[in-house]
Design an enzyme around this catalytic site. Sequence first.
Site, PDB file in Angstrom:
ATOM      1  N   THR A  17       8.010 -20.041 -15.425  1.00 46.62           N
ATOM      2  CA  THR A  17       8.117 -19.203 -16.553  1.00 46.62           C
ATOM      3  C   THR A  17       7.994 -17.693 -16.158  1.00 46.62           C
ATOM      4  O   THR A  17       6.927 -17.430 -15.734  1.00 46.62           O
ATOM      5  CB  THR A  17       7.453 -19.430 -17.871  1.00 46.62           C
ATOM      6  OG1 THR A  17       7.559 -20.729 -18.321  1.00 46.62           O
ATOM      7  CG2 THR A  17       7.562 -18.442 -18.935  1.00 46.62           C
TER       8      THR A  17
ATOM      9  N   CYS B 158      -7.462  -8.005   1.084  1.00 50.84           N
ATOM     10  CA  CYS B 158      -7.209  -9.277   1.116  1.00 50.84           C
ATOM     11  C   CYS B 158      -8.287 -10.285   1.205  1.00 50.84           C
ATOM     12  O   CYS B 158      -7.982 -11.528   1.080  1.00 50.84           O
ATOM     13  CB  CYS B 158      -6.251  -9.409   2.275  1.00 50.84           C
ATOM     14  SG  CYS B 158      -4.788  -8.229   2.659  1.00 50.84           S
TER      15      CYS B 158
ATOM     16  N   GLN C  31       0.630  -1.150   0.155  1.00 45.85           N
ATOM     17  CA  GLN C  31       0.115   0.041  -0.043  1.00 45.85           C
ATOM     18  C   GLN C  31       0.800   1.288  -0.130  1.00 45.85           C
ATOM     19  O   GLN C  31       0.452   2.283  -0.466  1.00 45.85           O
ATOM     20  CB  GLN C  31      -0.911  -0.160   1.307  1.00 45.85           C
ATOM     21  CG  GLN C  31      -2.101  -0.835   1.155  1.00 45.85           C
ATOM     22  CD  GLN C  31      -3.039  -0.874   0.183  1.00 45.85           C
ATOM     23  OE1 GLN C  31      -3.292   0.361  -0.470  1.00 45.85           O
ATOM     24  NE2 GLN C  31      -3.891  -1.580  -0.066  1.00 45.85           N
TER      25      GLN C  31
END
Lengths: 240, 240
Positions: free
Chosen positions: B83, B176, B25
């Site tokens: 990847t 969250c 944040q």
Amino acid sequence: MLQPVEEIGKIAAETGIFFHIDAVQGAGKVPFDVRRFGCHLLSISAHKMHGPKGIGAMFIRRGTPIEPLLVGGSHERRLRAGTENVPGIVGLAKAAELAMHSLADGTIDRLATMRDSLEEAILRIPGTGVNGSIDGERKVPRVANTTNIWFDQLEGEALVIALDLKGVSVSGGSACHSGATEPSHVLMAMGLDKTRARTSLRFSLLKTANGADIDHVLQVVPQAVEHLRALAPVAAGTLG
Amino acid sequence: MLQPVEEIGKIAAETGIFFHIDAVQGAGKVPFDVRRFGCHLLSISAHKMHGPKGIGAMFIRRGTPIEPLLVGGSHERRLRAGTENVPGIVGLAKAAELAMHSLADGTIDRLATMRDSLEEAILRIPGTGVNGSIDGERKVPRVANTTNIWFDQLEGEALVIALDLKGVSVSGGSACHSGATEPSHVLMAMGLDKTRARTSLRFSLLKTANGADIDHVLQVVPQAVEHLRALAPVAAGTLG
């Protein structure tokens, strides 16, 4: 080389073993149906289907016990914490949709024909062969767009660099170990010795590949191989 | 509310404790320097700096013992298999660069002024207050673009939905736990009771916010609050 996943699924079901399929290379190149496979888990990745990097998906059969690796948030039914990558998710879905079309509209068959002619032409270079063939027979089941070829008396990485300079991107090791200089652990697991594995390269065709691309590759590969063999012949006997 | 990370870093150094900072944040809104903080680890996320979703970065001080969560490949010095999401990495870098400019060119100061006037106007609604203030004093250290406000006798989620219908996106819980209906665990940890936490909303300004946006919010919020309070007054005494 394609694995007999349907048979493996049956054995897994009989013995009560949980069965996960890594379908990252196969998705979009081989038609498949998780229900037929009898697998509990199956993973795919967008960037192997011309989609965005950094996003994948996992099929989880209902009732399969699974624990999160990433914790701390309640996202995705508490199985993967972190703000969802919405553009990535949309990209994956679109890539999967287009990949399904490619399987249906003949694109994948065209790719297989092109790969076969590329392979045939490269094999005309002396001291070469296809990895994954059985007793010299190349027609084992495999995805349409790749071939893995060994070049006797050559360091694979040297050929990767030489071809890169000519605008041709090929891979020496496994995709899982980019940047690593060790011979591919996959080829080793397939029974190749270390020397043979070191001389091996993977050629992959994009869905957008055309005849001119193949012509270019077939022009530069034999030249590069001849040049490198003349420059730095490795010890004889690598055919072993 | 900004935490005194520099002081925490000193205590951690004295006591030999490993110190991780979640700067997701704060990055791009507060100037910071990992060397000054004395932290061992610090995480940032691109999507909180107007960058792409699905990509973050972690500073690891040399010598910090750390183990990978994702294994199976040799990528990123064996610390994170998979990847690399190159477009995401480039996007993160560009977002960080632009965020640094925003700190230097006054954008963040302008945002703080706009947030303050938004907050002041909302607080004119009876039965409201800022969470994170100390003894009613709002000027505690915090990031420039957010405010967290409680609305007495109101269900926060009802206001989220009402404002969404008017084109204003605000958040009830912690980022969250999107989709969760539980009151924010962060507000609870800050000492708010469950009732107060349930009435609280977070307003966040984008860097692109302008005066017209603020005017629109200030037009719809008081109306929505009045409407909801009239419709479904919750039990009195939620000021507690």
